[in-house]
Design a protein around this motif. Structure first.
Motif, mmCIF file in Angstrom:
data_model
loop_
_atom_site.group_PDB
_atom_site.id
_atom_site.type_symbol
_atom_site.label_atom_id
_atom_site.label_comp_id
_atom_site.label_asym_id
_atom_site.label_seq_id
_atom_site.Cartn_x
_atom_site.Cartn_y
_atom_site.Cartn_z
ATOM 1 N N ASN A 145 0.849 -1.185 0.000
ATOM 2 C CA ASN A 145 0.000 0.000 0.000
ATOM 3 C C ASN A 145 0.887 1.238 0.000
ATOM 4 O O ASN A 145 1.445 1.604 1.029
ATOM 5 N N PRO A 146 1.038 1.909 -1.156
ATOM 6 C CA PRO A 146 1.925 3.069 -1.219
ATOM 7 C C PRO A 146 1.280 4.363 -0.732
ATOM 8 O O PRO A 146 1.947 5.404 -0.652
ATOM 9 N N GLY A 147 -0.012 4.320 -0.432
ATOM 10 C CA GLY A 147 -0.740 5.537 -0.086
ATOM 11 C C GLY A 147 -0.636 5.915 1.376
ATOM 12 O O GLY A 147 -0.178 5.136 2.217
ATOM 13 N N PRO A 148 -1.142 7.122 1.715
ATOM 14 C CA PRO A 148 -1.088 7.625 3.095
ATOM 15 C C PRO A 148 -2.272 7.198 3.956
ATOM 16 O O PRO A 148 -2.346 7.578 5.122
ATOM 17 N N GLU A 149 -3.222 6.430 3.382
ATOM 18 C CA GLU A 149 -4.399 5.977 4.124
ATOM 19 C C GLU A 149 -4.473 4.451 4.114
ATOM 20 O O GLU A 149 -4.036 3.809 3.151
ATOM 21 N N ALA A 150 -5.021 3.890 5.176
ATOM 22 C CA ALA A 150 -5.189 2.436 5.247
ATOM 23 C C ALA A 150 -6.212 1.976 4.199
ATOM 24 O O ALA A 150 -7.184 2.679 3.911
ATOM 25 N N VAL A 151 -5.981 0.789 3.649
ATOM 26 C CA VAL A 151 -6.871 0.232 2.619
ATOM 27 C C VAL A 151 -7.479 -1.071 3.153
ATOM 28 O O VAL A 151 -6.747 -1.999 3.508
ATOM 29 N N PRO A 152 -8.823 -1.171 3.240
ATOM 30 C CA PRO A 152 -9.437 -2.434 3.661
ATOM 31 C C PRO A 152 -9.311 -3.481 2.557
ATOM 32 O O PRO A 152 -9.622 -3.205 1.390
ATOM 33 N N THR A 208 2.841 0.137 3.976
ATOM 34 C CA THR A 208 3.250 -1.180 4.489
ATOM 35 C C THR A 208 2.942 -2.256 3.454
ATOM 36 O O THR A 208 2.220 -2.024 2.483
ATOM 37 N N SER A 209 3.508 -3.438 3.685
ATOM 38 C CA SER A 209 3.349 -4.560 2.763
ATOM 39 C C SER A 209 2.841 -5.784 3.504
ATOM 40 O O SER A 209 2.976 -5.892 4.734
#
Length: 306
Positions: free
Chosen positions: A168-175, A201-202
């Protein structure tokens, strides 16, 4: 305001609904300057609407008695989508505010804007700009706390034959959701995992001996992680089929919707055709019988999804 969908990806589109309601005690016409737009995580503003809007007092106050008695209509019908109502009810609003919103839906003006998300739009939280300038005063949206949506992005990489990394390269968490099936049984999942992938994170996934599917973006996107490097065979979904037994032997007849051609599949041909369900890898089906597989591809009984 309401946004559909609340989570999307670059290159897609977002629809924004804006409801402008007139104050009940308004006695004179006003013409506020309105700006509606989208603010990206990097601070760039995409303007969707920038105009003066003429508001007449006759539609803000209750209808005169003679109109009420005659049964004349005060408003034109507004076909508000059910999704708009659902969005208002799902927002983080006090109960009194919800009653006010639902009451004002009929006498308000409903505007709809569609924004095409740029293909290079960065992931993150996008907020809505809603300004109404009147007599030097700026008024904001009554649903400002819910006026946002997310652009999601997940990057996938393979480091070994059965190792996949989701980043996830973005600044927000992804469900995200991970659904795992065994190669021998794909009727019921062996494991189901739902979690938020934190920003920057990965998460590593092993697909050896399994079929693993990544599901995200409000479940609109499904990625078969075990097939990242090869296409997936799938029975031609535009053909009809009929399963029978003839002298105790399973037989499948495949027929196009038009024309006089038909195919009678038995034995290994039928086995390959049945296994082409869009979940298996190309390698798994070609291992059964590569010549028969190629023949099914040539006859367009099986297609390959890349």
């Amino acid at each position: 305001m309401s946004i559909f969908p609340k989570r999307t990806i670059a290159g897609s589109s977002v629809t924004i609904h804006w409801n402008l309601t007139l104050p009940a005690g308004m006695e004179t016409a006003v013409c506020p300057y309105v700006r509606i737009g989208i603010i990206s995580p990097r601070g760039h503003t995409y303007l969707l609407f920038e105009e003066h809007v003429l508001l007449l007092p006759s539609t803000a106050a209750p209808a005169p008695a003679y109109l009420q008695q005659s049964g004349a209509y005060q408003y034109l019908n507004k076909h508000t989508p059910l999704l708009v109502l659902a969005a208002y009810l799902a927002g983080q609003q006090p109960r009194e505010k919800l009653v006010e919103i639902l009451t004002n839906i009929q006498n308000g003006r409903h505007y709809y804007f569609t924004w095409t998300v740029p293909p290079d739009a960065p992931p993150g939280k996008y907020t809505l700009l809603s300004e109404m300038h009147l007599d030097g005063m700026a008024r904001q949206s009554g649903t400002a706390t819910d006026d946002f949506f997310y652009i999601e992005q997940l990057d996938l990489s393979t480091h070994a034959h059965h190792e996949v990394t989701i980043h996830n390269p973005g600044p927000e968490a992804v469900p995200v959701k991970l659904i795992t099936y065994t190669n021998n049984n794909h009727l019921q999942p062996e494991a189901l995992e739902v979690f938020y992938l934190a920003p920057h994170t990965s998460h590593a996934v092993t697909t050896a001996g399994h079929m693993v599917f990544l599901v995200y973006n409000e479940e609109r996107i499904t990625v078969p992680l075990h097939c990242l490097r090869q296409p997936r065979p799938l029975r031609n979904q535009q053909y009809l089929f009929l399963r029978k037994e003839e002298a105790g032997i399973p037989v499948t007849y495949v027929l196009p919707r038009e024309g006089y051609n038909a195919w009678r599949l038995t034995g290994p041909q039928r086995e390959i055709w049945e296994a082409a369900d869009g979940m298996h890898t190309l390698t798994a089906l070609r291992e059964k019988n590569s010549a028969l597989y190629d023949e099914l591809i040539t006859q367009q009984l099986i297609t390959e999804i890349r």
